[in-house]
Each structure stands twice: as structure tokens, then as C-alpha cells.
Design an enzyme around this catalytic site. Structure first.
Site, short mmCIF file in Angstrom:
data_model
loop_
_atom_site.label_atom_id
_atom_site.label_comp_id
_atom_site.label_asym_id
_atom_site.label_seq_id
_atom_site.Cartn_x
_atom_site.Cartn_y
_atom_site.Cartn_z
N ASP A 6 0.97 -1.03 -0.20
CA ASP A 6 -0.46 -0.42 -0.05
C ASP A 6 0.58 1.52 0.14
O ASP A 6 2.02 0.97 -0.19
CB ASP A 6 -0.81 -0.15 1.31
CG ASP A 6 -1.95 0.96 1.47
OD1 ASP A 6 -2.25 1.78 0.80
OD2 ASP A 6 -2.42 1.67 2.41
N SER A 7 0.40 2.95 0.08
CA SER A 7 0.96 3.83 0.03
C SER A 7 1.67 3.72 1.49
O SER A 7 2.61 4.55 1.67
CB SER A 7 0.53 4.73 0.01
OG SER A 7 -0.81 4.65 0.13
N CYS A 69 -4.90 -1.80 -1.47
CA CYS A 69 -5.15 -0.13 -2.11
C CYS A 69 -5.78 0.24 -2.70
O CYS A 69 -5.81 -0.70 -4.26
CB CYS A 69 -3.59 0.32 -1.88
SG CYS A 69 -3.75 2.11 -2.17
N GLU A 148 -1.64 8.17 8.18
CA GLU A 148 -0.83 7.86 8.66
C GLU A 148 0.20 9.54 10.09
O GLU A 148 1.08 8.70 10.01
CB GLU A 148 -0.14 8.83 7.45
CG GLU A 148 -0.59 8.07 6.06
CD GLU A 148 0.68 6.28 6.36
OE1 GLU A 148 2.00 6.26 6.43
OE2 GLU A 148 -0.79 5.86 5.40
N CYS A 180 -11.23 3.21 0.78
CA CYS A 180 -9.61 2.92 1.03
C CYS A 180 -9.34 2.61 2.37
O CYS A 180 -10.03 2.29 3.14
CB CYS A 180 -9.99 4.70 1.63
SG CYS A 180 -7.53 4.98 1.62
N HIS A 182 -7.01 2.69 4.27
CA HIS A 182 -6.54 3.55 5.65
C HIS A 182 -7.49 4.05 6.19
O HIS A 182 -7.96 4.14 7.48
CB HIS A 182 -6.17 4.64 5.48
CG HIS A 182 -4.66 5.12 4.71
ND1 HIS A 182 -4.39 4.40 3.45
CD2 HIS A 182 -3.48 5.46 5.35
CE1 HIS A 182 -2.82 4.73 3.62
NE2 HIS A 182 -2.89 4.29 4.21
N1 DGL Z 1 -4.56 3.03 0.91
C1 DGL Z 1 -4.97 3.30 -0.08
C2 DGL Z 1 -6.69 3.07 -0.86
O1 DGL Z 1 -6.73 1.85 -0.43
C3 DGL Z 1 -4.44 5.23 -0.33
C4 DGL Z 1 -4.49 6.01 0.27
C5 DGL Z 1 -3.93 6.76 0.22
O2 DGL Z 1 -2.51 6.74 -0.18
O3 DGL Z 1 -4.39 8.23 -0.90
O4 DGL Z 1 -7.14 3.25 -1.37
#
Ligand code: DGL
Length: 261
Positions: A6-7, A69, A148, A180, A182
Site C-alpha cells: 500500500d502507500s 490499496c 498516517e 480506502c 486506511h
Molecule cells: N490506502 C489506499 C487506498 O486504499 C490509498 C491511500 C492514499 O495513499 O491516498 O486507497
């Protein structure tokens, strides 16, 4: 060995579900922290990162890759599969299908990054799976960055989340898709806001079950976890308690390492 990326921290919500389903699998998690957030980047940038980061995990010996992600999946999983045609690849896409199936009001919402919210792939998912259910797509810029920073339950975020969710709830939305990875970590704030009116829909467990189906020999290991990042790798290990994932530390093979990809 199964590679998950993931990011940043978001994909750890998916990794945790995989770790629960596959206790013997060796797992490698790679966070592209040098380039987060992905959600405000264009598709060609995200594709380039996915090919590099996923490619790194393949070179490291992973037999299954999980793109943990939504932003990376909708922008680049097709290109990644084309680059590695024989590799089992599991993507994470917003759970429009289960949400539409569960909706009683005929109204659902998808919370997502700006990039996912505008993606043609999400529009296609909605056309394919929503049927007559009306879908509101709500971009939530800044939410992944908040995770984050581990600012998960700040009072100012409660206000911001209410501003996003109140109109959806007023419109009768009864299923809210966390589009997302996150956002799973924002549930302690989001759940009390939507309580009794809507259910939060997260696909992490379904993704983990798909890994079980595809993993084969990659599921057989010593249950070890390796954490890697393209910047500040020490933050990954340090974030586990705040994310409710302290239980993963017993699987940690070595402290988090930096990867240049
Ligand atoms: N966790 C990611 C997602 O599911 C990306 C979040 C990001 O880096 O903007 O979209």
C-alpha cells in the site's frame, strides 16, 4: 511467501485479516511511504509505483501479491497483472457489490480517495453491481494522511467526518463502503456517527479469503512478518499499537527495513 503493499499504513488492515486467516504464511508488507498519499496522484504515477513496488515483492520471492490499496487497484492492477501474467494477484476494490446486496433503503455510499472517486473503474463497478441501488461517491481528501499521522480520534476529525456523513445519512444511505484501506482505522470515529442508521462495509476479510483460495504453497511458512518501507520504515512497527495491531508484533521477523524501489 505473500507480499502485501500500500502507500502507507492502510494496507495493514488487510494484512491483519490475511494474518488471521493464514497463520503459517510468511508475510512481507511494503509501504511506499516515500510517495504517499497515492490518492491525490494521477494514474500514470500510481501505475509506475505499483509496477516498481509489486515488482520488488516478486523479486523478493513472493508467490502471491496483494494490492492492499483501492487507489492502486483501480488505477493499476490491470497493468500489474499484464506485467506478471502467471502471478496470482489479489486487488482491493470498494465493496459496492456486498453493500448494494445488503442495502434495504436502496441507497449506499462509497468513501474513497480523490483518485478512486473519479476512476472509471469505480464507475464500472457501480454499473455492474449496484443495479437499481443509488450510489453516492464521497471523496475524502486528507483522511489517509490523518491515519498516517495516527490522528485517529481528534475532535476536529469527528466534526469533519460528521460533515461528510450527515448528508448521506439524511438521504437514507444505509451501507457505507470504506473505499480506502486506511479508513478501516477510522472506524472508532465513524461508527458512533453512523450508528443505528448505516453499516460500514470493509472488504478486508473477503480479500483474506481470496488469498486463502489462491495462496497454495505460499501459505506454508513459519508465520513470520517482514515490514518494509520506502521511507521511515521504523514508523511501521511503531504504529502497530495505535492501530490496534500489537498482536502482529509476535510475528515480526526483524525490525522494519528501508527499501529503495
Ligand atoms: N490506502 C489506499 C487506498 O486504499 C490509498 C491511500 C492514499 O495513499 O491516498 O486507497
Amino acid at each position: 511467501m505473500i507480499g502485501v503493499f500500500d502507500s502507507g499504513l492502510g494496507g495493514l488492515s488487510v494484512l491483519a485479516a490475511i494474518a488471521r486467516e493464514l497463520p503459517s504464511a510468511d508475510l512481507v508488507y511494503l509501504a511506499d511511504t516515500a510517495h504517499l498519499p497515492y490518492g491525490d496522484k494521477d494514474d500514470s504515477f500510481i501505475r509506475d509505483r505499483v509496477l516498481r513496488i509489486g515488482g520488488h515483492l516478486v523479486e523478493a520471492g513472493c508467490g502471491v501479491i496483494v494490492v492492499a490499496c483501492n487507489t492502486a487497484t483501480v488505477a493499476a492492477v490491470t497493468a500489474f497483472r499484464e506485467a506478471f501474467p502467471r502471478l496470482p494477484v489479489v486487488g482491493v476494490e470498494p465493496g459496492v457489490k456486498p453493500a448494494a446486496a445488503a442495502s434495504r433503503s436502496g441507497r449506499i455510499a462509497v468513501l474513497a480517495t480523490t483518485s478512486t472517486a473519479r476512476s472509471p473503474r469505480l464507475a464500472q463497478l457501480i454499473r455492474q453491481h449496484a443495479g437499481s441501488v443509488r450510489v453516492a461517491v464521497e471523496p475524502c481528501p486528507g483522511w489517509a494522511t490523518r491515519v498516517e499521522a495516527l490522528h485517529l480520534e481528534d475532535p476536529d476529525f469527528v466534526d469533519e467526518a460528521r460533515r461528510h456523513l450527515a448528508p448521506l445519512l439524511a438521504d437514507g444511505v444505509d451501507q457505507i463502503v470504506l473505499g480506502c484501506t486506511h479508513y478501516a482505522f477510522l472506524c472508532p470515529t465513524l461508527e458512533p456517527i453512523v450508528a443505528h442508521q448505516a453499516t460500514l462495509v470493509d472488504v478486508a476479510d473477503a480479500v483474506a479469503r481470496q488469498c486463502v483460495r489462491l495462496a497454495g504453497a505460499s501459505a506454508l511458512g513459519r508465520g513470520q512478518l517482514t515490514l518494509l518501507a520506502t521511507a521511515q520504515p521504523e514508523r511501521l512497527h511503531a504504529a502497530l499499537p495505535a492501530l490496534g495491531l500489537s498482536w502482529l508484533t509476535h510475528r515480526l521477523k526483524d525490525s522494519a527495513r528501508l527499501v529503495v524501489a
